[in-house]
Design an enzyme around this catalytic site. Sequence first.
Site, PDB file in Angstrom:
ATOM      1  N   CYS A   2      19.295  13.850 -54.388  1.00  0.00           N
ATOM      2  CA  CYS A   2      18.615  12.847 -55.192  1.00  0.00           C
ATOM      3  C   CYS A   2      17.199  12.658 -54.675  1.00  0.00           C
ATOM      4  O   CYS A   2      16.825  13.188 -53.638  1.00  0.00           O
ATOM      5  CB  CYS A   2      19.369  11.527 -55.079  1.00  0.00           C
ATOM      6  SG  CYS A   2      21.120  11.701 -55.408  1.00  0.00           S
ATOM      7  N   ARG A  27      14.442  16.829 -58.073  1.00  0.00           N
ATOM      8  CA  ARG A  27      15.523  16.710 -57.096  1.00  0.00           C
ATOM      9  C   ARG A  27      16.833  16.288 -57.749  1.00  0.00           C
ATOM     10  O   ARG A  27      17.876  16.384 -57.127  1.00  0.00           O
ATOM     11  CB  ARG A  27      15.143  15.702 -56.012  1.00  0.00           C
ATOM     12  CG  ARG A  27      13.878  16.041 -55.245  1.00  0.00           C
ATOM     13  CD  ARG A  27      13.536  14.959 -54.259  1.00  0.00           C
ATOM     14  NE  ARG A  27      14.548  14.870 -53.223  1.00  0.00           N
ATOM     15  CZ  ARG A  27      14.484  15.537 -52.069  1.00  0.00           C
ATOM     16  NH1 ARG A  27      13.463  16.308 -51.834  1.00  0.00           N
ATOM     17  NH2 ARG A  27      15.451  15.439 -51.175  1.00  0.00           N
ATOM     18  N   TRP A  70      21.271  13.017 -58.589  1.00  0.00           N
ATOM     19  CA  TRP A  70      22.003  14.255 -58.855  1.00  0.00           C
ATOM     20  C   TRP A  70      23.422  13.957 -58.391  1.00  0.00           C
ATOM     21  O   TRP A  70      23.704  13.933 -57.199  1.00  0.00           O
ATOM     22  CB  TRP A  70      21.421  15.422 -58.064  1.00  0.00           C
ATOM     23  CG  TRP A  70      21.975  16.756 -58.439  1.00  0.00           C
ATOM     24  CD1 TRP A  70      21.744  17.439 -59.601  1.00  0.00           C
ATOM     25  CD2 TRP A  70      22.834  17.616 -57.658  1.00  0.00           C
ATOM     26  NE1 TRP A  70      22.409  18.649 -59.582  1.00  0.00           N
ATOM     27  CE2 TRP A  70      23.100  18.772 -58.424  1.00  0.00           C
ATOM     28  CE3 TRP A  70      23.419  17.498 -56.408  1.00  0.00           C
ATOM     29  CZ2 TRP A  70      23.918  19.813 -57.954  1.00  0.00           C
ATOM     30  CZ3 TRP A  70      24.239  18.534 -55.955  1.00  0.00           C
ATOM     31  CH2 TRP A  70      24.470  19.673 -56.723  1.00  0.00           C
ATOM     32  N   ASN A  96      20.331   8.993 -50.645  1.00  0.00           N
ATOM     33  CA  ASN A  96      20.416  10.436 -50.910  1.00  0.00           C
ATOM     34  C   ASN A  96      21.295  11.052 -49.832  1.00  0.00           C
ATOM     35  O   ASN A  96      20.998  10.914 -48.642  1.00  0.00           O
ATOM     36  CB  ASN A  96      19.023  11.076 -50.865  1.00  0.00           C
ATOM     37  CG  ASN A  96      19.114  12.599 -50.909  1.00  0.00           C
ATOM     38  OD1 ASN A  96      20.060  13.152 -51.466  1.00  0.00           O
ATOM     39  ND2 ASN A  96      18.169  13.265 -50.271  1.00  0.00           N
ATOM     40  N   GLY A  97      22.384  11.689 -50.230  1.00  0.00           N
ATOM     41  CA  GLY A  97      23.295  12.292 -49.246  1.00  0.00           C
ATOM     42  C   GLY A  97      24.740  12.030 -49.626  1.00  0.00           C
ATOM     43  O   GLY A  97      25.032  11.662 -50.765  1.00  0.00           O
ATOM     44  N   GLU A 456      17.970  38.694 -58.142  1.00  0.00           N
ATOM     45  CA  GLU A 456      17.037  37.581 -58.379  1.00  0.00           C
ATOM     46  C   GLU A 456      16.686  37.473 -59.861  1.00  0.00           C
ATOM     47  O   GLU A 456      16.612  36.379 -60.420  1.00  0.00           O
ATOM     48  CB  GLU A 456      15.770  37.727 -57.528  1.00  0.00           C
ATOM     49  CG  GLU A 456      14.681  36.709 -57.769  1.00  0.00           C
ATOM     50  CD  GLU A 456      15.078  35.238 -57.638  1.00  0.00           C
ATOM     51  OE1 GLU A 456      14.305  34.376 -58.089  1.00  0.00           O
ATOM     52  OE2 GLU A 456      16.193  34.957 -57.140  1.00  0.00           O
ATOM     53  N   LYS A 460      17.354  34.112 -62.060  1.00  0.00           N
ATOM     54  CA  LYS A 460      16.291  33.434 -62.832  1.00  0.00           C
ATOM     55  C   LYS A 460      16.710  33.287 -64.295  1.00  0.00           C
ATOM     56  O   LYS A 460      16.646  32.209 -64.879  1.00  0.00           O
ATOM     57  CB  LYS A 460      14.973  34.229 -62.741  1.00  0.00           C
ATOM     58  CG  LYS A 460      14.213  34.019 -61.436  1.00  0.00           C
ATOM     59  CD  LYS A 460      13.521  32.722 -61.374  1.00  0.00           C
ATOM     60  CE  LYS A 460      13.925  31.759 -60.240  1.00  0.00           C
ATOM     61  NZ  LYS A 460      14.802  32.093 -59.219  1.00  0.00           N
ATOM     62  N   GLU A 463      19.790  30.780 -64.687  1.00  0.00           N
ATOM     63  CA  GLU A 463      19.543  29.356 -64.403  1.00  0.00           C
ATOM     64  C   GLU A 463      18.552  28.754 -65.387  1.00  0.00           C
ATOM     65  O   GLU A 463      18.510  27.526 -65.564  1.00  0.00           O
ATOM     66  CB  GLU A 463      19.121  29.154 -62.950  1.00  0.00           C
ATOM     67  CG  GLU A 463      17.799  29.704 -62.527  1.00  0.00           C
ATOM     68  CD  GLU A 463      17.548  29.442 -61.019  1.00  0.00           C
ATOM     69  OE1 GLU A 463      18.083  28.478 -60.460  1.00  0.00           O
ATOM     70  OE2 GLU A 463      16.802  30.253 -60.420  1.00  0.00           O
ATOM     71  N   HIS A 479      32.062  51.158 -61.246  1.00  0.00           N
ATOM     72  CA  HIS A 479      33.415  50.876 -60.709  1.00  0.00           C
ATOM     73  C   HIS A 479      34.004  49.626 -61.365  1.00  0.00           C
ATOM     74  O   HIS A 479      34.331  48.649 -60.677  1.00  0.00           O
ATOM     75  CB  HIS A 479      33.334  50.696 -59.184  1.00  0.00           C
ATOM     76  CG  HIS A 479      32.790  51.911 -58.495  1.00  0.00           C
ATOM     77  ND1 HIS A 479      33.431  53.121 -58.506  1.00  0.00           N
ATOM     78  CD2 HIS A 479      31.624  52.089 -57.825  1.00  0.00           C
ATOM     79  CE1 HIS A 479      32.696  53.999 -57.840  1.00  0.00           C
ATOM     80  NE2 HIS A 479      31.607  53.416 -57.419  1.00  0.00           N
ATOM     81  N   LYS A 571      16.441  21.012 -57.043  1.00  0.00           N
ATOM     82  CA  LYS A 571      15.459  21.856 -56.362  1.00  0.00           C
ATOM     83  C   LYS A 571      15.976  22.369 -55.032  1.00  0.00           C
ATOM     84  O   LYS A 571      15.824  23.547 -54.693  1.00  0.00           O
ATOM     85  CB  LYS A 571      14.149  21.090 -56.159  1.00  0.00           C
ATOM     86  CG  LYS A 571      13.052  21.892 -55.517  1.00  0.00           C
ATOM     87  CD  LYS A 571      12.661  23.058 -56.388  1.00  0.00           C
ATOM     88  CE  LYS A 571      11.732  24.054 -55.751  1.00  0.00           C
ATOM     89  NZ  LYS A 571      11.655  25.310 -56.449  1.00  0.00           N
TER      90      LYS A 571
HETATM   91  C1  BG6 Z   1      18.645  25.735 -55.280  1.00  0.00           C
HETATM   92  C2  BG6 Z   1      17.336  25.935 -56.036  1.00  0.00           C
HETATM   93  O1  BG6 Z   1      19.121  24.503 -55.427  1.00  0.00           O
HETATM   94  O2  BG6 Z   1      18.459  26.006 -53.894  1.00  0.00           O
HETATM   95  C3  BG6 Z   1      16.949  27.375 -55.878  1.00  0.00           C
HETATM   96  O3  BG6 Z   1      17.536  25.610 -57.408  1.00  0.00           O
HETATM   97  C4  BG6 Z   1      16.799  27.706 -54.384  1.00  0.00           C
HETATM   98  O4  BG6 Z   1      15.753  27.631 -56.552  1.00  0.00           O
HETATM   99  C5  BG6 Z   1      18.035  27.324 -53.586  1.00  0.00           C
HETATM  100  O5  BG6 Z   1      16.589  29.073 -54.260  1.00  0.00           O
HETATM  101  C6  BG6 Z   1      17.750  27.358 -52.090  1.00  0.00           C
HETATM  102  O6  BG6 Z   1      16.795  26.371 -51.799  1.00  0.00           O
HETATM  103  P1  BG6 Z   1      15.755  26.508 -50.593  1.00  0.00           P
HETATM  104  O7  BG6 Z   1      14.907  25.296 -50.716  1.00  0.00           O
HETATM  105  O8  BG6 Z   1      16.564  26.546 -49.325  1.00  0.00           O
HETATM  106  O9  BG6 Z   1      14.986  27.778 -50.788  1.00  0.00           O
END
Ligand code: BG6
Length: 576
Positions: A2, A27, A70, A96-97, A456, A460, A463, A479, A571
């Site tokens: 959060c 966040r 969140w 937050n936590g 990757e 991308k 998500e 396979h 994030k």
């Molecule tokens: C996710 C993010 O929550 O955490 C990703 O949406 C990120 O974009 C991943 O790659 C790892 O986060 P960080 O801050 O450790 O690079």
Amino acid sequence: MCGIVGYHGDSKASDIVYKGLKKLEYRGYDSAGIATAGNPSIKVEKGEGTIQDVSPEKKDGTSGIGHTRWATHGGVNDTNAHPHRDCTGNIAVVHNGIINNYETLKKELKNRGHEFKSETDTEVIPHLLEEQIEKQNSLHEAAEKVAETLDGSYAAVAVLDTREIIAFKNESPLALGVKEDEYFLASDVTPFLEYTDQAIFLEDGEIIKLNGDYKIYQDGEEVDRKPRKIDWDAEEASKEGHNHFMEKEIKEQPQTVKKAAFQDETDMKEAVEMVEEAKTVYLTGCGTASFAASLGAKYLREAEATVVTEQSHELEYRTDEITEDDLVIAVSQSGETADLLATLDDSDAPTLAVVNVVGSTLARQAEHTLFVNAGPEIGVASTKAFTAQIAVLKLLQYALQNELDEGRRSILETAEKLDEVLRKNEGLLEDISTYLTEKDHVFTIGRDKGHEMAQEAALKLKELSYIHVEGFPGGEFKHGNLALIEEGVPVISFMKDAGYEDIVSNTLEAKSRGADIIGVGSDPIDKFRFFIEIPEDPNSEILEIVPFQMIAYLTSVKKDNDPDKPRNLAKSVTVK
Ligand code: BG6
């Protein structure tokens, strides 16, 4: 995780808290709320939805707190939104936590007559504070007692009807911004950068009280902590005229890759010594950062280092094999990802951090840190931090091969080509994203370093577009996974030098079963549906992934998703 914001000063707290929360929405954004110590007492407004749905103007008071959520404990609804209050209503708390022992505490509090409204773990904090304020001689001692009873991760901030603010933390991040007689608390520096660049990053176990000034306590004693200058400016944390942060951050990469390459000579020297002295180098991270770590392992192996790479939430189950003679290279944008920090706590080896956020927990805990200098990354999907992480790990390979200057020069040249790659393929990327909006399943394949590119690119696209996308090593595709290929299923193939013939045959195996091929590489193949041509380059991973960041962004916009705040994501995840 959060986002938390607090303000104590002489301006209208709700306005500052509201603006700050908008900066922290990446966040978490499923519900939000604000509380101010107004006249005659605490005023709270909260609810499901984004902070935009909470209207600050109705709340007076020059001391206040706010939260953007969140969800971890309790559904997404008005009651579970923060802030939460005690029985008197004179204490409001945002958190937050995760409080692991909240059920036990809640039962005990209920037995002592406290009434609970929500399903959250957080709500135990205002009730515990209510009790301790009665018992203890001072507010910080009361907070100390509460912190002692909590087991878990927390950054908790409380505002009292007296206007005082008290906060305490363990594992979750919390920063204080100082500007003359005004004080800002936040989960990171972006909410107060427009007011001050003077910040203090609170340590685990510290208690901070705001009441006309700020006082920090540790183990009951006041500690003298001085603010430090943050070299990020508020403008960097804004969209600068782009439609979305993600679009801005993708287009910033010609500059940010260069900044990443400008590592201090002494810092690189120390990093090289750490790698050379290590028996085994473990490279780890989560999400996008885990793919940078995996690429880094291939770079360091080419420099004859003995390497192991694994995502942090799995490496955790084999930390017993990591000794003080080894080294852990921890890759992260935020430096706050709980799975990564937990693994480092269990490891006996020194840590070399490759991280973006200055003052983050990882940067403060690591024995040595290489900052990737990408600036604030607000879009939830990581883009510029990823290419900056790759650039720093590639630079480390060059340094290990005693080619630091040549290596830096070649990465600067690679960065120069980025604009051209985006500009030359602009129309093609639009076409590919339009084509993908019609698709439900997509596969990405690659061999050697193409495998990380495939993973990757898959991350991308899924998500951002919510399409089911899976990345595979090219050799593994036949396979079993090939059974998923039928007429018109897109397969994205990273065609790189290493294993070129093999990836071509893997790709043709899919094409012959009806797949639409989207090829990427330096030698275009006409018979594919699309081909993204990338100039030859010794650091080609930096060039190959950016078109897919843009394709993911464009597909998200075309599907009316929010590219900056994809559903269900955050994030960085500060809970395990
Ligand atoms: C996710 C993010 O929550 O955490 C990703 O949406 C990120 O974009 C991943 O790659 C790892 O986060 P960080 O801050 O450790 O690079």
